[in-house]
Design an enzyme around this catalytic site. Structure first.
Site, PDB file in Angstrom:
ATOM      1  N   GLN A 163       0.711  -1.253   0.097  1.00  0.00           N
ATOM      2  CA  GLN A 163       0.052  -0.058  -0.118  1.00  0.00           C
ATOM      3  C   GLN A 163       0.893   1.202  -0.018  1.00  0.00           C
ATOM      4  OE1 GLN A 163      -3.599   0.592   2.792  1.00  0.00           O
ATOM      5  NE2 GLN A 163      -2.340   1.877   3.738  1.00  0.00           N
ATOM      6  N   GLU A 205      -3.136   9.391  -1.359  1.00  0.00           N
ATOM      7  CA  GLU A 205      -2.264  10.411  -0.372  1.00  0.00           C
ATOM      8  C   GLU A 205      -1.176  11.125  -1.182  1.00  0.00           C
ATOM      9  OE1 GLU A 205      -0.949   8.087   3.050  1.00  0.00           O
ATOM     10  OE2 GLU A 205      -2.863   7.037   3.353  1.00  0.00           O
ATOM     11  N   GLU A 285       5.256  -2.011   8.155  1.00  0.00           N
ATOM     12  CA  GLU A 285       3.990  -2.117   8.793  1.00  0.00           C
ATOM     13  C   GLU A 285       2.957  -3.166   8.360  1.00  0.00           C
ATOM     14  OE1 GLU A 285       2.296   2.234   8.677  1.00  0.00           O
ATOM     15  OE2 GLU A 285       0.173   0.991   8.723  1.00  0.00           O
ATOM     16  N   LYS A 337      -3.944   6.180  15.540  1.00  0.00           N
ATOM     17  CA  LYS A 337      -4.777   6.864  14.762  1.00  0.00           C
ATOM     18  C   LYS A 337      -5.952   7.115  15.593  1.00  0.00           C
ATOM     19  CE  LYS A 337      -3.967   4.604  10.164  1.00  0.00           C
ATOM     20  NZ  LYS A 337      -4.223   3.364   9.516  1.00  0.00           N
ATOM     21  N   SER A 367      -6.098   7.802   5.023  1.00  0.00           N
ATOM     22  CA  SER A 367      -6.132   7.971   3.790  1.00  0.00           C
ATOM     23  C   SER A 367      -7.028   9.010   3.226  1.00  0.00           C
ATOM     24  CB  SER A 367      -6.214   6.779   2.881  1.00  0.00           C
ATOM     25  OG  SER A 367      -7.496   6.062   3.200  1.00  0.00           O
TER      26      SER A 367
HETATM   27  O1  LIG Z   1      -3.153   1.988   6.229  1.00  0.00           O
HETATM   28  C1  LIG Z   1      -2.839   3.223   6.823  1.00  0.00           C
HETATM   29  O2  LIG Z   1      -1.883   3.280   7.633  1.00  0.00           O
HETATM   30  C2  LIG Z   1      -3.462   4.463   6.467  1.00  0.00           C
HETATM   31  C3  LIG Z   1      -2.578   5.387   6.031  1.00  0.00           C
HETATM   32  O3  LIG Z   1      -1.768   5.113   4.899  1.00  0.00           O
HETATM   33  O4  LIG Z   1      -4.221   4.199   5.398  1.00  0.00           O
HETATM   34  P1  LIG Z   1      -6.016   3.957   5.841  1.00  0.00           P
HETATM   35  O5  LIG Z   1      -6.169   5.564   6.351  1.00  0.00           O
HETATM   36  O6  LIG Z   1      -6.670   3.715   4.565  1.00  0.00           O
HETATM   37  O7  LIG Z   1      -6.087   2.921   6.587  1.00  0.00           O
HETATM   38 MG   LIG Z   2      -1.412   0.945   7.638  1.00  0.00          MG
END
Ligand SMILES: O=C(O)[C@@H](CO)OP(=O)(O)O
Ligand SMILES: [Mg+2]
Length: 433
Positions: A163, A205, A285, A337, A367
């Site tokens: 990703q 992004e 990650e 997050k 994202s």
């Molecule tokens: O997987 C992630 O770490 C985030 C940011 O890249 O993506 P998403 O917000 O789509 O989960």
């Molecule tokens: Mg991630």
């Protein structure tokens, strides 16, 4: 009391993918207003708190209007009269409003917007920037950024399996310099893509759209971009990956569309460990799915003494899941997050749990983002050490990077760049030698 909450408003705004999201506005007795906007993920863990969001993703499309109505009808009556300066009590009251296991009643987007708006209001009432209000006067570091160069996976129509292809410059010495270095790598990567006729815009992004034949092609191109920008891969600038393997499968098997492979958890771990040996990779990650602790632990046991292994979908910013992952030896760093869990206080608890294990901690955007810069302040004020926001070239990302530049400037000579100290001890040791 100046910081008494006297009113809360909610409204629908739009995020960087042009999808509806929630803003909360908290008014205090002293007259100040705090405001925050909920972000939204695309690659999400099943254990995350759930947004009430239009588009059929959750709750049959009942959506953002319901989240806004909840702020006005349920959240405001429960918080009016409370002290915004007592974030823990405010967040406990928010959590008490939603008896569902996943925050789907009030909506994680309503909760996160209100929780962060209260934080902004409290800091403003105290006459302090949010980062300093959070730090409580303790010394804090400016975070090491990890910045996306190619965006793939769920953020680019699954054009690559991986990703996020990102870079980190732990020896940059300052945040300002780290951005300059990354900018040079980003431009160099664009020139390499153009030279092979592979330029096709950017992903969600802001990273280049990943027109690659294989995951290895992308890794090789990124390594070359670091070199042609004038840096030594694996010395000055390193690669950081978010595999987001949850999108590829789980312990029963992973399907790599790009390479046409179907892999067991063990084979997935072998693949990732192989990449770490072949390319200048410092951080990985989610190398395995959200409940595949065996494969996560396999990777961490084999390379975790020199590579940061971050849990995102596996931890979902949940202190209890940090404990479970640690018992498995699944990772040595935690992505944080706020909207994965719902409130500022719970996100801080997850960060504290990770720190207590000696792990690295990375405050992260989603994202789907907006001009909201709260995470820049969380990363500094909580002394997280690292910040992940996506790429350059999109203003919902630049807003955060630019805010950290302002904070670094405001700290003046006291600014300390986290650099190598941002990592778990064995990984930091690799960087010091
Ligand atoms: O997987 C992630 O770490 C985030 C940011 O890249 O993506 P998403 O917000 O789509 O989960
Ligand atoms: Mg991630």
């Amino acid at each position: 009391m100046n910081s008494e909450i006297i009113g809360i408003k909610g409204r629908q705004l739009w995020d960087s993918r042009g999808r509806p999201t929630v803003e909360a506005e908290v008014v205090l007795a002293g007259g100040v207003i705090g405001r925050a906007i909920a972000p939204a993920g695309a690659s999400r863990g099943a254990h995350e708190a759930i947004d009430l969001r239009d588009g059929g993703e959750a709750f049959g499309g009942m959506g953002v209007a319901r989240a806004v109505a909840n702020i006005v009808g349920k959240v405001a009556p429960a918080l009016v009269g409370r002290d915004a300066a007592d974030q823990a009590a405010v967040d406990a009251a928010l959590v008490a409003l939603d008896a569902s296991p996943n925050r789907g009643e009030i909506g994680a987007n309503a909760l996160v917007a209100v929780s962060m708006a209260v934080l902004h209001a409290a800091a403003a009432a105290a006459g302090e920037p949010v980062w300093r209000w959070l730090s409580g006067g303790r010394p804090v570091r400016i975070p090491l950024p990890e910045i996306q160069i190619f965006g793939g996976g769920a953020h680019a129509g699954r054009r690559t399996d991986v990703q996020d292809f990102m870079v980190m410059a732990p020896h940059a010495g300052s945040f300002r310099r780290a951005l300059e270095i990354t900018d040079a790598v980003y431009r160099a990567a664009g020139r390499l893509m153009a030279a092979k006729g592979a330029i096709a815009g950017v992903a969600d992004e802001g990273g280049w759209w990943p027109n690659f034949e294989s995951n290895e092609d992308a890794l090789g191109t990124l390594t070359k971009a670091i070199e042609t920008a004038g840096f030594r891969p694996g010395e000055d600038v390193f690669i950081s990956l978010d595999i987001a393997a949850n999108e590829l499968g789980d312990a029963s098997g992973y399907r790599l569309a790009l390479d046409g492979h179907r892999l067991s958890g063990e084979a997935m771990a072998d693949l990732v460990v192989g990449w770490a040996k072949q390319y200048p990779i410092l951080s990985i990650e989610d190398p395995a799915g959200q409940d595949d602790f065996a494969a996560m632990a396999n990777v961490t046991a084999r390379i975790g003494d020199s590579v940061q292994i971050i849990g995102d979908d596996v931890l979902v910013t949940n202190a209890a899941r940090v404990e479970i992952a640690a018992a498995h030896g699944a990772c040595n760093a935690a992505l944080i997050k706020v909207n994965q869990v719902g409130t500022v206080t719970e996100a801080k608890a997850a960060l504290d749990a990770a720190r207590a294990k000696g792990w690295g901690t990375i405050v992260s955007a989603r994202s789907g983002e907006t001009e909201d810069v709260t995470i820049a302040h969380l990363s500094v004020g909580w002394d997280a050490g690292q910040l992940k926001v996506g790429s350059f070239t999109r203003s919902e990302r630049m807003a955060k990077w630019n805010e950290v530049l302002r904070i670094e400037e405001a700290m003046g000579g006291d600014a300390v760049f986290a650099g190598a100290s941002a990592f778990a001890a064995p990984v930091a040791a690799r960087l010091m030698t």
